[in-house]
Design an enzyme around this catalytic site. Structure first.
Site, PDB file in Angstrom:
ATOM      1  N   TRP A 316       0.753  -1.187  -0.065  1.00 54.73           N
ATOM      2  CA  TRP A 316      -0.135   0.046   0.044  1.00 54.73           C
ATOM      3  C   TRP A 316       0.995   1.168   0.090  1.00 54.73           C
ATOM      4  O   TRP A 316       0.506   2.401  -0.278  1.00 54.73           O
ATOM      5  CB  TRP A 316      -0.883   0.100   1.206  1.00 54.73           C
ATOM      6  CG  TRP A 316      -0.073   0.092   2.588  1.00 54.73           C
ATOM      7  CD1 TRP A 316       0.944  -0.491   2.991  1.00 54.73           C
ATOM      8  CD2 TRP A 316      -0.401   1.222   3.401  1.00 54.73           C
ATOM      9  NE1 TRP A 316       1.233  -0.065   4.297  1.00 54.73           N
ATOM     10  CE2 TRP A 316       0.300   0.966   4.711  1.00 54.73           C
ATOM     11  CE3 TRP A 316      -1.435   2.178   3.691  1.00 54.73           C
ATOM     12  CZ2 TRP A 316       0.632   1.864   5.859  1.00 54.73           C
ATOM     13  CZ3 TRP A 316      -1.445   2.977   4.815  1.00 54.73           C
ATOM     14  CH2 TRP A 316      -0.562   2.741   5.652  1.00 54.73           C
ATOM     15  N   ASP A 317       2.347   1.179   0.352  1.00 56.05           N
ATOM     16  CA  ASP A 317       3.118   1.969   0.350  1.00 56.05           C
ATOM     17  C   ASP A 317       2.839   3.022  -0.964  1.00 56.05           C
ATOM     18  O   ASP A 317       3.025   4.402  -0.843  1.00 56.05           O
ATOM     19  CB  ASP A 317       4.631   1.824   0.421  1.00 56.05           C
ATOM     20  CG  ASP A 317       4.835   0.705   1.527  1.00 56.05           C
ATOM     21  OD1 ASP A 317       4.015   0.054   1.908  1.00 56.05           O
ATOM     22  OD2 ASP A 317       6.018   0.656   1.992  1.00 56.05           O
ATOM     23  N   GLU A 447       1.214  -2.304  12.646  1.00 53.74           N
ATOM     24  CA  GLU A 447       1.390  -3.692  12.634  1.00 53.74           C
ATOM     25  C   GLU A 447       1.737  -4.283  13.827  1.00 53.74           C
ATOM     26  O   GLU A 447       2.314  -5.548  14.129  1.00 53.74           O
ATOM     27  CB  GLU A 447       2.576  -4.113  11.580  1.00 53.74           C
ATOM     28  CG  GLU A 447       2.107  -3.746  10.248  1.00 53.74           C
ATOM     29  CD  GLU A 447       3.217  -3.936   8.875  1.00 53.74           C
ATOM     30  OE1 GLU A 447       4.316  -3.733   9.357  1.00 53.74           O
ATOM     31  OE2 GLU A 447       2.813  -4.291   7.866  1.00 53.74           O
ATOM     32  N   LYS A 552       3.294   0.835  15.815  1.00 51.87           N
ATOM     33  CA  LYS A 552       4.484   0.723  15.025  1.00 51.87           C
ATOM     34  C   LYS A 552       4.714   1.980  14.374  1.00 51.87           C
ATOM     35  O   LYS A 552       5.674   2.764  13.786  1.00 51.87           O
ATOM     36  CB  LYS A 552       4.572  -0.544  14.339  1.00 51.87           C
ATOM     37  CG  LYS A 552       5.662  -0.668  13.578  1.00 51.87           C
ATOM     38  CD  LYS A 552       5.460  -2.037  12.521  1.00 51.87           C
ATOM     39  CE  LYS A 552       6.938  -1.992  11.921  1.00 51.87           C
ATOM     40  NZ  LYS A 552       6.533  -3.337  10.777  1.00 51.87           N
TER      41      LYS A 552
END
Ligand code: IFM
Length: 713
Positions: A316-317, A447, A552
């Site tokens: 998805w970056d 995450e 995170k």
């Protein structure tokens, strides 16, 4: 004074070989060359081709239905820059020390100087200039030799060095070793060698070639003449033969320079008061451009073409961190990147079925060929927000370009199929607060929290996806609606579900809640966690992490940046403060988002600090693993933090708006964007934000809350 279009060894964190190879890597969206030492072989040296991967079955101790079946691993190919150098009497120059390196961001030329040594301490200097064709897949390589204490004859052979074996690692961010390759070498002529590499299980082929501009690949030269040897390297398109090499060093260099001139015409940034930062931003955009697949069937890997980390996978970056830059500066390229997603829609439809959804599509969390390659579904397939991320990017592309052809051919179908997935994957539930639509068992962007109910980001993005499908159904050609069997009732249902989607809110803290159970968990014991135990993922079992409040990366805060109208400043401040305390930024995708939200809150010191870490992340090796490849999402994040953060750039109800917040350290920030066939220059100083229309028709925009119409001077 810092040259903002040039990077040297003095500008980077260390001289460690693998790190330097990453930082100075060259690419053109198809092939990537690490800046490895040309006379040595190493596990990290080599050539990478976007989308050239090998597969291998994923072996699960305990498998279950629908788990991803195969690893897809990008292949490290022979190093096109390698040469073998020896003296007339056969002493080989095997040791080498890098002495200088300069990357010219305006021309794409990389110049490196090495001192080479034989075992008998005979020394010579090699200057290698490399340049990658940007409209061809040819590479210009110029080797210049000078005597140091060895002055005689040299025998130079251009080779296609095989890659040394990679070391196994427990770090999940590194790539796996590929051993199932077949190599076929063809001596095309005394001047040219080709090697064709085929993969055994993904059944792909690629050909690399090297061509001497002199008489033969092996040449004997006199050091006294300060000899210069030119070679051309080339890489085929995947599964196609290598075309004849037609360029020479000068034509390849000219092609590269012309490409970069065009890029900088829309992408140049000036930060008055900090040339070093401007240089870092130019570097980031240079690498983003190098990494982006331009052919409509490849995308941007998490490490671009600078290294094999994350196995060359697309995440998805791209859509959430990198695509905005391309949409606003090179919309044609952005369209190609979205075309890749369209090309894997059949695999996404199959994936939705594997998850029990009859209609619609679910894009793979990490992939090259469109199939899911994540062997760990709690932090893989469960991140199904990727569907809405891709749809969101289609929406932004449409807002900025109004490209109806794209909408009819690809865009609507992507948004429709992802919306269909949401409508079926979620479920209605009667609660005391009323009937609401929810998503159970989901992992959001963070995450360090997995398989929870109602992740705020996911639910908010799903809502947007469904609303976008409804909105685009009104714009798309009716023939497309018929082809895709879209009924009015389906479109209405999308709207209803979007209205009914539940967005978790925590009453105690008066903030949007990351998910239903986030605040029930104990906060991670940050005080007793030694610095050496970050990133947590390398030191603690996932369940140790998941049962704590610790993030995170930006999660709910990411939704806030995307939907600025959702939350007032007071709540946003509470949210920002809360989540900031429990976020480790162990993911490189975090700081840019915190910077943007801090800007919106006018917390300019924090915005600036997060931004500086973002802008310089790889140049200072903040995450400590740039040797495996650059953090591409963060590179895009640095552009976002500048434009959406400091310049407050958003499209609200079809109108472009800006709100200026300039950090105290700068006197002026200038950048350019393209918007609906116009070119705009945005200038922010400590007093005001101004937008200058450089190309195109008059445009009505909002600046600092005031509606204005801008015209060309
Ligand atoms: O997609 C990201 C994810 O959000 C955090 N871990 C790394 C992935 C690849 O960059």
């Amino acid at each position: 004074m810092t040259n903002t279009y040039q990077l040297t060894l003095a500008d980077i964190a260390s001289q460690e070989a693998a790190y330097v190879e990453t930082i100075f890597s060259l690419a053109n969206g198809h092939l990537g060359l690490r800046a490895s030492d040309p006379v040595m072989t190493s596990a990290t040296a080599g050539t990478i081709v976007n989308g050239f991967y090998e597969t291998r079955p994923i072996v699960y101790g305990e498998a279950a239905v629908g788990y991803a079946k195969n690893h897809q691993t990008i292949v490290n190919l022979p190093d096109l820059r390698h040469i073998h150098v020896q003296t007339a009497t056969g002493d080989v120059f095997r040791a080498s020390e890098r002495q200088a390196t300069t990357l010219n961001l305006a021309t794409g030329q990389l110049t490196e100087q090495f001192e080479l040594r034989t075992a008998a301490d005979q020394r010579i200097r090699l200057t290698l200039t490399s340049v990658v064709g940007q409209t061809t897949n040819e590479i210009g390589l110029r080797y210049q030799f000078e005597a140091i204490n060895y002055t005689g004859q040299l025998q130079v052979t251009k080779t296609l060095a095989a890659i040394d074996g990679d070391e196994a690692s427990d770090d999940p961010r590194k790539a796996r070793q590929v051993t199932s390759l077949n190599f076929a070498t063809a001596q095309v002529s005394p001047r040219q060698t080709n090697v064709t590499i085929t993969t055994q299980t993904s059944h792909k082929a690629i050909t690399l070639g090297v061509l001497a501009m002199g008489e033969a690949l092996t040449q004997t030269i006199e050091l006294a003449d300060k000899p210069v040897l030119d070679y051309i390297g080339a890489v085929s398109v995947i599964d196609q033969p290598l075309p004849a090499m037609v360029g020479d060093f000068a034509t390849i260099a000219a092609d590269s320079a012309q490409y970069w001139r065009k890029v900088w015409a829309n992408s140049a940034i000036t930060i008055e008061g900090d040339d070093q930062l401007t240089q870092a931003l130019h570097y980031n955009l240079f690498q983003l451009n190098q990494a982006a697949g331009r052919d409509g069937v490849t995308n941007i890997a998490a490490k671009g073409l600078s290294g094999t980390g994350y196995e060359g996978h697309y995440f998805w970056d791209t859509e959430m961190y990198m695509l905005p830059y391309f949409i606003y500066t090179q919309p044609e390229l952005a369209r190609q990147l979205l075309a890749y997603r369209y090309s894997i829609l059949p695999q996404a439809r199959k994936r939705a079925k594997a998850l029990g959804v009859a209609q619609g599509a679910l894009f793979a969390w990490r992939t090259i060929n469109g199939e899911e390659a994540s062997a760990y579904y709690p932090a893989g397939t469960a991140q199904y927000h990727i569907n809405a991320d891709i749809a969101y990017a289609v929406g932004t592309y449409m807002d900025v370009t109004d490209d109806r052809d794209f909408l009819n051919q690809m865009g609507f179908e992507i948004v429709l199929e992802t919306a269909r997935f949401w409508a079926q994957f979620g479920s209605y539930r009667e609660t005391q607060a009323g009937r609401r639509f929810e998503f159970f068992d989901v992992t959001g962007p963070d995450e360090y929290t997995a398989i929870v109910n109602n992740n705020y980001y996911t639910n908010r993005m799903a809502k947007h996806n469904l609303m976008l499908a409804q909105q685009l159904a009104r714009l798309v050609d009716p023939a497309v609606l018929r082809r895709l069997n879209v009924l009015d009732s389906e479109v209405q249902a999308f709207g209803q579900i979007a209205d009914d989607i539940y967005l978790p809110y925590n009453q105690e803290h008066q903030i949007n809640a990351q998910d239903d159970s986030f605040f029930d968990k104990p906060v991670w014991p940050f005080e007793s966690t030694p610095k050496s135990h970050y990133p947590l993922l390398l030191h603690y079992h996932p369940l140790t992490i998941y049962r704590h409040q610790v993030a995170k990366q930006a999660d709910t805060i990411l939704a806030e940046y995307l939907f600025p109208a959702d939350t007032d400043q007071d709540q946003l401040l509470r949210e920002y403060r809360y989540y900031e305390q429990i976020t480790t930024h162990d993911s490189s995708l975090s700081r840019s988002v915190f910077s943007m939200v801090a800007s919106r809150l006018n917390q300019m010191d924090a915005a600036y600090h997060f931004f500086m870490d973002t802008a310089q992340m790889d140049l200072v090796d903040l995450q400590g693993n740039a040797a495996d490849g650059l953090h591409l999402a963060n590179l895009g994040g640095s552009w976002l933090a500048l434009t959406t953060g400091f310049a407050g750039m958003h499209i609200v109800n079809g109108q472009l708006q800006f709100t200026g917040h300039l950090p105290a350290a700068w006197s002026k920030l200038t950048f350019r964007v393209r918007y609906q066939n116009r070119l705009l220059q945005v200038e922010i100083d400590q007093q005001q934000l101004a937008v200058v229309l450089l190309e195109g028709d008059a445009l009505t925009i909002t600046i600092d809350g005031e509606i204005q119409t801008i015209r060309q001077a």
